[in-house]
Structures are given as structure tokens and as C-alpha cells.
Design a protein around this motif. Structure first.
Motif, short mmCIF file in Angstrom:
data_model
loop_
_atom_site.label_atom_id
_atom_site.label_comp_id
_atom_site.label_asym_id
_atom_site.label_seq_id
_atom_site.Cartn_x
_atom_site.Cartn_y
_atom_site.Cartn_z
N LYS A 14 -1.22 9.28 2.80
CA LYS A 14 -1.80 8.50 3.91
C LYS A 14 -1.65 9.28 5.22
O LYS A 14 -2.59 9.37 6.01
CB LYS A 14 -1.13 7.13 4.03
CG LYS A 14 -1.58 6.12 3.00
CD LYS A 14 -0.86 4.79 3.21
CE LYS A 14 -1.27 3.73 2.22
NZ LYS A 14 -0.60 2.43 2.47
N ALA A 15 -0.46 9.83 5.45
CA ALA A 15 -0.23 10.61 6.66
C ALA A 15 -1.14 11.84 6.69
O ALA A 15 -1.74 12.17 7.72
CB ALA A 15 1.23 11.02 6.77
N GLY A 46 2.25 7.86 7.66
CA GLY A 46 1.83 7.08 6.51
C GLY A 46 2.94 6.14 6.09
O GLY A 46 4.10 6.54 6.02
N GLY A 83 -2.11 4.50 7.03
CA GLY A 83 -2.05 5.85 7.57
C GLY A 83 -2.73 5.88 8.92
O GLY A 83 -3.83 5.36 9.07
N THR A 102 -6.44 5.47 7.92
CA THR A 102 -6.87 5.37 6.53
C THR A 102 -7.66 4.12 6.22
O THR A 102 -8.51 4.14 5.34
CB THR A 102 -5.66 5.48 5.57
OG1 THR A 102 -4.68 4.51 5.93
CG2 THR A 102 -5.06 6.88 5.63
#
Length: 147
Positions: free
Chosen positions: A69-70, A121, A107, A80
Motif C-alpha cells: 500500500k505504501a 501503508g 495507503g 490507494t
């Protein structure tokens, strides 16, 4: 005469280790307040892991999800949760097959002075909870929220 400005390179800003760890602490507190067990990852501007934390009871799958996610958020400077809608566009949909792209809330790009300097994230709650924890952490440290 030589110039100190090169046409062959570009300087990029990136989150510091201190700020990355402060984001982790702020996100950990927000998750605790929400009553959820999460994994939190912070990447630098290039998507490389900078700081990481997994609570004792966070699901093991949340580790890779938080990191990705990050990474996803830092890659294009988009949160995200925005990717889910973007994937409906046939021109963008093939990105869904990229193994690291995560189109689920949680994210967020880490943006400072209009420049993406990293990504955060969060994984372990539902998509909205993860998103809220990330946003609370960013606000707590004075980073800009992506539109």
C-alpha cells in the motif's frame, strides 16, 4: 564557466528516518484509538521501505499488504482507495495485474510542500479504518493529504 545546475540529474526529496518513525508512532496511536491491530509501513519517495511496525495481533498477511500500500501510494502520489476507481478505466486496468499495486484503502502518499516524499501503508482493519489511520497520522505530523 561551470554551472552547478545539471541537465542530467534531478534532486529529489525523501522522508527522513525521524519523520518516518514519527508517522509510525502516530499511526500506531490512531489504530489503538480505533481498537484495531495493524501493520504500518512507511516508504521513501522511491518506494523503498523506510520504517515498519506490526502490532502483536495483526494478521500476518497485513505485512506485505501494508508495504505494498505504501509503495503503491508513493509510486504515483495517489492514495490507494483512489486506485479502485481508476482500475475501472480500461486504459489503467492492466495495472491491476502488477503484483505490488494495491487498490484498497489504507495507503497514502506522504506529501510535503507539494512533493511526494514517501508513502504510508496501513493494513489490519477494514479498508476505511486503514485509510483513516493513515490520514490521521499524516495530519498529526503536518503532511498534506492527497486529494
Amino acid at each position: 564557466m561551470t554551472s552547478s545546475t545539471s541537465t542530467r540529474t534531478v534532486a529529489t526529496a525523501s522522508i527522513t528516518q525521524t519523520a518516518a518513525h514519527a508517522l509510525i508512532a502516530a499511526a500506531r496511536e490512531a489504530a489503538r484509538d480505533a481498537g484495531i491491530e495493524v501493520t504500518i509501513a512507511v516508504t521513501d519517495a522511491a518506494g523503498h521501505l523506510k520504517a515498519f511496525d506490526r502490532s502483536d495481533k495483526a494478521p500476518f498477511l497485513s505485512v506485505d499488504v501494508a508495504i505494498n500500500k505504501a509503495w503503491t501510494a508513493a509510486s504515483f502520489g495517489l492514495a490507494t482507495h483512489v486506485w479502485n476507481a481508476l482500475m475501472q478505466d480500461s486504459q489503467v486496468a492492466p495495472l491491476a495485474h502488477h503484483p505490488r499495486v494495491v487498490a484498497v484503502g489504507g495507503g497514502c502518499p506522504v506529501t510535503d510542500g507539494g512533493q511526494v516524499v514517501g508513502g504510508i501503508g496501513v493494513s489490519g482493519g477494514n479498508a476505511l479504518q486503514d485509510q483513516q489511520v493513515a490520514e490521521i497520522a499524516l495530519k498529526a505530523l503536518g503532511f498534506e493529504l492527497a486529494a
